[in-house]
Motif scaffolding. Structure first.
Motif, mmCIF file in Angstrom:
data_model
loop_
_atom_site.group_PDB
_atom_site.id
_atom_site.type_symbol
_atom_site.label_atom_id
_atom_site.label_comp_id
_atom_site.label_asym_id
_atom_site.label_seq_id
_atom_site.Cartn_x
_atom_site.Cartn_y
_atom_site.Cartn_z
ATOM 1 N N UNK A 1 -8.871 48.317 18.982
ATOM 2 C CA UNK A 1 -8.158 47.117 19.441
ATOM 3 C C UNK A 1 -8.984 46.307 20.431
ATOM 4 N N UNK A 2 -8.964 45.003 20.268
ATOM 5 C CA UNK A 2 -9.649 44.099 21.191
ATOM 6 C C UNK A 2 -8.708 42.962 21.562
ATOM 7 N N UNK A 3 -8.960 42.350 22.707
ATOM 8 C CA UNK A 3 -8.198 41.186 23.153
ATOM 9 C C UNK A 3 -9.077 39.961 22.962
ATOM 10 N N UNK A 4 -8.756 39.141 21.974
ATOM 11 C CA UNK A 4 -9.598 37.985 21.661
ATOM 12 C C UNK A 4 -8.815 37.013 20.782
ATOM 13 N N UNK A 5 -9.421 35.895 20.490
ATOM 14 C CA UNK A 5 -8.863 34.923 19.555
ATOM 15 C C UNK A 5 -9.241 35.367 18.141
ATOM 16 N N UNK A 6 -8.247 35.735 17.336
ATOM 17 C CA UNK A 6 -8.532 36.275 16.016
ATOM 18 C C UNK A 6 -9.204 35.248 15.113
ATOM 19 N N UNK A 7 -8.765 34.010 15.184
ATOM 20 C CA UNK A 7 -9.361 32.969 14.343
ATOM 21 C C UNK A 7 -10.834 32.787 14.664
ATOM 22 N N UNK A 8 -11.163 32.750 15.971
ATOM 23 C CA UNK A 8 -12.558 32.610 16.380
ATOM 24 C C UNK A 8 -13.357 33.868 16.039
ATOM 25 N N UNK A 9 -12.707 35.019 16.101
ATOM 26 C CA UNK A 9 -13.351 36.274 15.706
ATOM 27 C C UNK A 9 -13.794 36.192 14.249
ATOM 28 N N UNK A 10 -12.882 35.774 13.379
ATOM 29 C CA UNK A 10 -13.207 35.675 11.955
ATOM 30 C C UNK A 10 -14.259 34.603 11.700
ATOM 31 N N UNK A 11 -14.161 33.479 12.423
ATOM 32 C CA UNK A 11 -15.155 32.409 12.258
ATOM 33 C C UNK A 11 -16.538 32.881 12.691
ATOM 34 N N UNK A 12 -16.590 33.627 13.801
ATOM 35 C CA UNK A 12 -17.875 34.126 14.294
ATOM 36 C C UNK A 12 -18.499 35.088 13.303
ATOM 37 N N UNK A 13 -17.703 36.009 12.756
ATOM 38 C CA UNK A 13 -18.237 36.938 11.764
ATOM 39 C C UNK A 13 -18.720 36.194 10.522
ATOM 40 N N UNK A 14 -17.953 35.202 10.099
ATOM 41 C CA UNK A 14 -18.352 34.436 8.917
ATOM 42 C C UNK A 14 -19.659 33.696 9.183
ATOM 43 N N UNK A 15 -19.833 33.162 10.391
ATOM 44 C CA UNK A 15 -21.095 32.503 10.748
ATOM 45 C C UNK A 15 -22.269 33.470 10.622
#
Length: 398
Positions: free
Chosen positions: A266-280
């Motif tokens: 578990x992490x505390x973060x913005x999930x949308x930005x998490x997915x965008x960062x991984x996609x980048x």
């Protein structure tokens, strides 16, 4: 000039004086008093001939253990293989002095960062008959120096990124105002009676406007002007749900490998930005391997990865994206997180992907690390503070 003879006479009366000692004994006292310095003589071949108390304290060997041994035994295997001990003696012989710093091995196998001085010992005729060697353990001093350098570099990087962030945010804000007019006008034109050809052009304008709006959102996110929607979620589950998207993005030429833990991360973060960062990161890896290759996504729970990060009781979640492409060019490594910097051909990238990842990780209280070697691929590792039940109410990244 004050007369010191009387005071000297009074001090010397009735007790042993250094001035009354034989020279060899006085020199021995001097060497034994230098407990912070390893001071010893080498013969012309580099074999240890004398040993003082400072050398025992510094290196751990008693005199009986080391006298008669070659001084190269203090060097690391790598330095010995490169001939560093012999070069040091050669420099001292040819130039009259050798001075340097490097790792040395203690008796117990531990390493110490030392300052080394070697001077040749010559006869009256100028022939070298040995060497005087002085070594000081400066491990703590070197650590402080390195920490200070790291702090200065981190401050410089933070100041640079802050300035670029302000510039990026200002540009994005102004650009967004123009986009509002462009997109609004396109919507009005699309609602009017229009021929199919004109409608096609209007739709093209609207589509371009949406892409530009997405770009400004990324710019604002980098500039910290777009708030993060923080929540606690499982990094492994989020990656699992993106498998189809990653597969479609990479195509058939790149093999995708997952290494995910059995338990929760578990992490505390913005999930949308998490997915965008991984996609980048996945897209960058794909572009780095146009002829195909392998991409690995690895997740694990770790301790504190660096001294720059604040330690969390629950540790960190490391999300690693590793490719086996050509690696990042040396001249580009210091700029990969700068906004608008890209190694891709013109028109193939905005240069905002990695800067967005960097900004997102900083705002999430974590960090991003990059490891790359020529021909050996590139690995990006995102470190998120691991969330626990007690952090749920305090999940508020910057």
């Amino acid at each position: 000039m004050p007369d010191c003879s009387a005071a000297h006479s009074n001090r010397s009366s009735g007790r042993t004086s250094l001035s009354n000692l034989e020279d060899p004994y006085r020199y021995k006292l001097l060497l034994e008093a230098l407990v912070d310095y390893a001071v010893f003589l080498l013969d012309a071949d580099g074999v240890v001939a004398t040993w003082n108390a400072g050398a025992t304290r510094s290196k751990g060997y008693e005199a009986s253990e080391i006298i008669g041994q070659h001084f190269s035994c203090f060097y690391t295997p790598e330095d010995r293989a490169e001939g560093l001990p012999q070069r040091a003696l050669a420099v001292a012989t040819n130039e009259g002095h050798f001075e340097g710093e490097g790792w040395r091995i203690r008796k117990d196998g531990s390493k110490a960062w030392t300052s080394v001085v070697i001077d040749p010992v010559r006869t009256d005729a100028g022939n070298v008959i040995g060497f005087a060697k002085v070594t000081r353990d400066i491990t703590e001093k070197a650590q402080v120096r390195d920490e200070l350098r790291d702090a200065q570099e981190a401050l410089h990087q933070a100041q640079k990124m802050e300035a670029l962030g302000r510039l990026t945010g200002g540009l994005a804000h102004d650009f967004n105002n123009f986009l509002t007019v462009i997109n609004g006008t396109a919507d009005l034109l699309r609602n009017k009676d229009a021929s199919p050809e004109r409608l096609r052009y209007v739709n093209t304008i609207r589509q371009a406007g949406r892409r530009a709006a997405l770009l400004t959102q990324r710019m604002l996110a980098y500039a910290r002007r777009e708030p993060l929607a923080a929540s606690i979620f499982d990094a492994k589950q989020s990656v699992d749900e993106m498998r189809d998207l990653f597969a479609a993005t990479l195509g058939n030429a790149i093999r995708l490998k997952y290494e995910l833990p059995d338990g929760l991360c578990p992490i505390c973060a913005d999930m949308s930005q998490f997915e965008t960062s991984l996609l980048n990161l996945v897209i960058n890896a794909r572009d780095a391997m146009p002829s195909g290759g392998q991409l690995k996504i690895h997740i694990e729970c770790v301790g504190c990865p660096s001294r720059e990060l604040r330690r969390f009781a629950g540790g960190y979640v490391a999300v690693e994206v590793a490719d086996n492409g050509p690696g990042i060019p040396l001249e580009a490594r210091d700029h990969i997180f700068d906004p608008f910097f890209t190694t891709k051909p013109a028109g193939k990238g905005t240069g905002l992907g990695l800067s967005q990842v960097y900004g997102y990780m900083v705002r999430s209280g974590g960090s991003v690390n990059v490891s790359t070697t020529p021909g050996g691929g590139t690995t990006f590792t995102l470190y998120f503070p691991r969330a626990g039940p007690s952090e749920h109410e305090g999940c508020h990244p910057r």
